[in-house]
Design a protein around this motif. Structure first.
Motif, PDB file in Angstrom:
ATOM      1  N   ILE A 103      58.739  34.154  45.592  1.00  0.00           N
ATOM      2  CA  ILE A 103      58.210  33.835  44.256  1.00  0.00           C
ATOM      3  C   ILE A 103      59.159  34.173  43.114  1.00  0.00           C
ATOM      4  O   ILE A 103      58.806  34.003  41.952  1.00  0.00           O
ATOM      5  N   GLY A 104      60.361  34.656  43.432  1.00  0.00           N
ATOM      6  CA  GLY A 104      61.356  34.920  42.403  1.00  0.00           C
ATOM      7  C   GLY A 104      61.367  36.360  41.920  1.00  0.00           C
ATOM      8  O   GLY A 104      60.577  37.194  42.374  1.00  0.00           O
ATOM      9  N   GLU A 105      62.279  36.601  40.999  1.00  0.00           N
ATOM     10  CA  GLU A 105      62.404  37.935  40.401  1.00  0.00           C
ATOM     11  C   GLU A 105      61.178  38.215  39.527  1.00  0.00           C
ATOM     12  O   GLU A 105      60.667  37.309  38.874  1.00  0.00           O
ATOM     13  N   PRO A 106      60.735  39.452  39.490  1.00  0.00           N
ATOM     14  CA  PRO A 106      59.579  39.777  38.638  1.00  0.00           C
ATOM     15  C   PRO A 106      59.919  39.673  37.158  1.00  0.00           C
ATOM     16  O   PRO A 106      61.078  39.818  36.760  1.00  0.00           O
ATOM     17  N   SER A 107      58.898  39.420  36.338  1.00  0.00           N
ATOM     18  CA  SER A 107      59.061  39.407  34.878  1.00  0.00           C
ATOM     19  C   SER A 107      59.450  40.798  34.402  1.00  0.00           C
ATOM     20  O   SER A 107      60.262  40.948  33.494  1.00  0.00           O
ATOM     21  N   GLU A 108      58.840  41.805  35.012  1.00  0.00           N
ATOM     22  CA  GLU A 108      59.140  43.209  34.722  1.00  0.00           C
ATOM     23  C   GLU A 108      59.292  43.925  36.056  1.00  0.00           C
ATOM     24  O   GLU A 108      58.327  44.051  36.812  1.00  0.00           O
ATOM     25  N   ALA A 138      60.045  53.983  42.430  1.00  0.00           N
ATOM     26  CA  ALA A 138      59.610  53.534  43.764  1.00  0.00           C
ATOM     27  C   ALA A 138      58.103  53.310  43.849  1.00  0.00           C
ATOM     28  O   ALA A 138      57.643  52.463  44.621  1.00  0.00           O
ATOM     29  N   SER A 139      57.321  54.044  43.065  1.00  0.00           N
ATOM     30  CA  SER A 139      55.860  53.882  43.133  1.00  0.00           C
ATOM     31  C   SER A 139      55.330  52.922  42.065  1.00  0.00           C
ATOM     32  O   SER A 139      54.125  52.697  41.966  1.00  0.00           O
ATOM     33  N   GLY A 140      56.231  52.344  41.270  1.00  0.00           N
ATOM     34  CA  GLY A 140      55.822  51.433  40.204  1.00  0.00           C
ATOM     35  C   GLY A 140      55.488  50.038  40.712  1.00  0.00           C
ATOM     36  O   GLY A 140      55.496  49.779  41.928  1.00  0.00           O
ATOM     37  N   TYR A 141      55.197  49.153  39.789  1.00  0.00           N
ATOM     38  CA  TYR A 141      54.800  47.776  40.114  1.00  0.00           C
ATOM     39  C   TYR A 141      55.829  46.781  39.604  1.00  0.00           C
ATOM     40  O   TYR A 141      56.306  46.899  38.474  1.00  0.00           O
ATOM     41  N   ASP A 142      56.127  45.782  40.426  1.00  0.00           N
ATOM     42  CA  ASP A 142      56.844  44.595  39.974  1.00  0.00           C
ATOM     43  C   ASP A 142      55.775  43.675  39.389  1.00  0.00           C
ATOM     44  O   ASP A 142      54.801  43.345  40.067  1.00  0.00           O
ATOM     45  N   ILE A 143      55.970  43.259  38.141  1.00  0.00           N
ATOM     46  CA  ILE A 143      54.955  42.449  37.463  1.00  0.00           C
ATOM     47  C   ILE A 143      55.450  41.019  37.293  1.00  0.00           C
ATOM     48  O   ILE A 143      56.578  40.781  36.860  1.00  0.00           O
ATOM     49  N   TYR A 144      54.588  40.083  37.644  1.00  0.00           N
ATOM     50  CA  TYR A 144      54.829  38.658  37.468  1.00  0.00           C
ATOM     51  C   TYR A 144      53.797  38.160  36.463  1.00  0.00           C
ATOM     52  O   TYR A 144      52.605  38.112  36.767  1.00  0.00           O
ATOM     53  N   ASN A 145      54.251  37.828  35.255  1.00  0.00           N
ATOM     54  CA  ASN A 145      53.337  37.414  34.190  1.00  0.00           C
ATOM     55  C   ASN A 145      52.706  36.057  34.474  1.00  0.00           C
ATOM     56  O   ASN A 145      53.324  35.197  35.100  1.00  0.00           O
ATOM     57  N   ALA A 146      51.486  35.894  33.998  1.00  0.00           N
ATOM     58  CA  ALA A 146      50.800  34.600  34.086  1.00  0.00           C
ATOM     59  C   ALA A 146      51.441  33.659  33.078  1.00  0.00           C
ATOM     60  O   ALA A 146      51.654  34.035  31.933  1.00  0.00           O
ATOM     61  N   GLU A 147      51.763  32.452  33.530  1.00  0.00           N
ATOM     62  CA  GLU A 147      52.341  31.469  32.618  1.00  0.00           C
ATOM     63  C   GLU A 147      52.136  30.064  33.152  1.00  0.00           C
ATOM     64  O   GLU A 147      52.052  29.843  34.354  1.00  0.00           O
ATOM     65  N   MET A 148      52.023  29.108  32.214  1.00  0.00           N
ATOM     66  CA  MET A 148      51.894  27.688  32.548  1.00  0.00           C
ATOM     67  C   MET A 148      50.770  27.414  33.560  1.00  0.00           C
ATOM     68  O   MET A 148      50.931  26.639  34.485  1.00  0.00           O
ATOM     69  N   HIS A 179      49.728  29.348  35.857  1.00  0.00           N
ATOM     70  CA  HIS A 179      49.874  30.131  37.085  1.00  0.00           C
ATOM     71  C   HIS A 179      49.350  31.544  36.839  1.00  0.00           C
ATOM     72  O   HIS A 179      49.580  32.115  35.774  1.00  0.00           O
ATOM     73  N   PRO A 180      48.691  32.135  37.827  1.00  0.00           N
ATOM     74  CA  PRO A 180      48.151  33.479  37.635  1.00  0.00           C
ATOM     75  C   PRO A 180      49.232  34.548  37.622  1.00  0.00           C
ATOM     76  O   PRO A 180      50.341  34.337  38.109  1.00  0.00           O
ATOM     77  N   GLY A 181      48.876  35.703  37.072  1.00  0.00           N
ATOM     78  CA  GLY A 181      49.763  36.862  37.049  1.00  0.00           C
ATOM     79  C   GLY A 181      49.478  37.776  38.237  1.00  0.00           C
ATOM     80  O   GLY A 181      48.345  37.851  38.720  1.00  0.00           O
ATOM     81  N   TYR A 182      50.522  38.446  38.704  1.00  0.00           N
ATOM     82  CA  TYR A 182      50.416  39.364  39.844  1.00  0.00           C
ATOM     83  C   TYR A 182      51.208  40.629  39.553  1.00  0.00           C
ATOM     84  O   TYR A 182      52.105  40.639  38.723  1.00  0.00           O
ATOM     85  N   ALA A 183      50.911  41.672  40.317  1.00  0.00           N
ATOM     86  CA  ALA A 183      51.729  42.879  40.345  1.00  0.00           C
ATOM     87  C   ALA A 183      51.788  43.331  41.801  1.00  0.00           C
ATOM     88  O   ALA A 183      50.793  43.235  42.537  1.00  0.00           O
ATOM     89  N   PHE A 184      52.964  43.803  42.212  1.00  0.00           N
ATOM     90  CA  PHE A 184      53.171  44.266  43.587  1.00  0.00           C
ATOM     91  C   PHE A 184      53.691  45.693  43.564  1.00  0.00           C
ATOM     92  O   PHE A 184      54.603  46.010  42.798  1.00  0.00           O
ATOM     93  N   SER A 185      53.119  46.543  44.411  1.00  0.00           N
ATOM     94  CA  SER A 185      53.699  47.865  44.635  1.00  0.00           C
ATOM     95  C   SER A 185      54.074  47.936  46.108  1.00  0.00           C
ATOM     96  O   SER A 185      53.522  47.202  46.951  1.00  0.00           O
ATOM     97  N   TYR A 186      55.026  48.821  46.412  1.00  0.00           N
ATOM     98  CA  TYR A 186      55.575  48.874  47.766  1.00  0.00           C
ATOM     99  C   TYR A 186      55.561  50.297  48.306  1.00  0.00           C
ATOM    100  O   TYR A 186      55.646  51.261  47.561  1.00  0.00           O
ATOM    101  N   LYS A 187      55.491  50.383  49.636  1.00  0.00           N
ATOM    102  CA  LYS A 187      55.628  51.661  50.335  1.00  0.00           C
ATOM    103  C   LYS A 187      56.521  51.383  51.532  1.00  0.00           C
ATOM    104  O   LYS A 187      56.247  50.449  52.301  1.00  0.00           O
ATOM    105  N   THR A 210      44.707  33.751  35.355  1.00  0.00           N
ATOM    106  CA  THR A 210      45.461  32.904  34.438  1.00  0.00           C
ATOM    107  C   THR A 210      45.124  33.259  32.997  1.00  0.00           C
ATOM    108  O   THR A 210      44.071  33.842  32.726  1.00  0.00           O
ATOM    109  N   ASN A 211      46.010  32.888  32.097  1.00  0.00           N
ATOM    110  CA  ASN A 211      45.733  33.048  30.664  1.00  0.00           C
ATOM    111  C   ASN A 211      45.089  31.784  30.112  1.00  0.00           C
ATOM    112  O   ASN A 211      44.241  31.837  29.240  1.00  0.00           O
ATOM    113  N   VAL A 212      45.505  30.627  30.630  1.00  0.00           N
ATOM    114  CA  VAL A 212      44.963  29.342  30.203  1.00  0.00           C
ATOM    115  C   VAL A 212      43.667  29.082  30.963  1.00  0.00           C
ATOM    116  O   VAL A 212      43.589  29.311  32.166  1.00  0.00           O
TER     117      VAL A 212
END
Length: 198
Positions: A90-95, A100-110, A112-120, A132-134
């Protein structure tokens, strides 16, 4: 005799009122007042929005059994997919996460829904769905606590959590080896949905 005359007058009044009422209904029925048409259109739109929100809600039910969300991230699995595989899919995160315990954030746009991923251990620990925002009311914004409980019945657990000064309610549903957490700001305001292993 007076009783008969009174009864006849009463029936005549009822008949006249009925004729006037039918005539008024027929005339006004040809072109409904603007406010009536607008109210009917709004009710129809609200009904369509609620139906679409319910469809969105139910789209999470089966994929959660496999540790997945529906839609564009359906090939990503909690506990199995690596961060590198997520970025490839899905590409590089928006943020990007800050630690290591933080979230990669994918903003909602056009749309498409927004997501956040954390990893262990470099594998997905948790996926958050922000919707979605729209046309939000046809998505996560239209999912209410009552809709969730009516269609999925009672949650496995309900807890109150604090997010800064905000108090939120978390409804948790166990789906096989995974759990879906619905985080509400109020009974009619679903903030996001979490998916993680039990």
């Amino acid at each position: 005799m007076n009783l008969n005359v009174s009864a006849k007058k009463a029936w005549a009044s009822i008949a006249i009122a009925g004729v006037i009422g039918i005539g008024t209904t027929m005339v006004s029925g040809l072109v409904p007042p603007a406010h009536v048409a607008q109210a009917a259109a709004a009710a129809s739109q609200n009904s369509e929005d609620a139906a679409q929100a319910l469809k969105t809600l139910n789209s999470f039910y089966k994929p959660a059994l496999k540790g997945q969300f529906p839609g564009s991230v359906s090939n990503l699995t909690v506990g199995k997919t690596t961060r590198k595989e997520v970025i490839k899919a899905i590409g590089e995160p928006s943020e990007a996460r800050k630690n290591a315990s933080g979230y990669d954030i994918y903003n909602a746009e056009m749309g498409h829904p927004g997501y956040a991923f954390s990893y262990k251990s470099d594998k997905i620990r948790e996926i958050r769905y922000f919707g979605t925002n729209v046309e939000r009311q046809t998505n996560i914004g239209g999912i209410t606590m009552s809709m969730l409980k009516k269609n999925w019945f009672a949650p496995n657990s309900t807890t109150t959590i604090k997010n800064g000064k905000l108090k939120q309610t978390k409804l948790t549903y166990i789906r096989g080896e995974y759990k879906l957490e619905f985080i509400f700001n109020s009974s009619n305001d679903l903030d996001h949905i979490n998916l993680l292993a039990k």
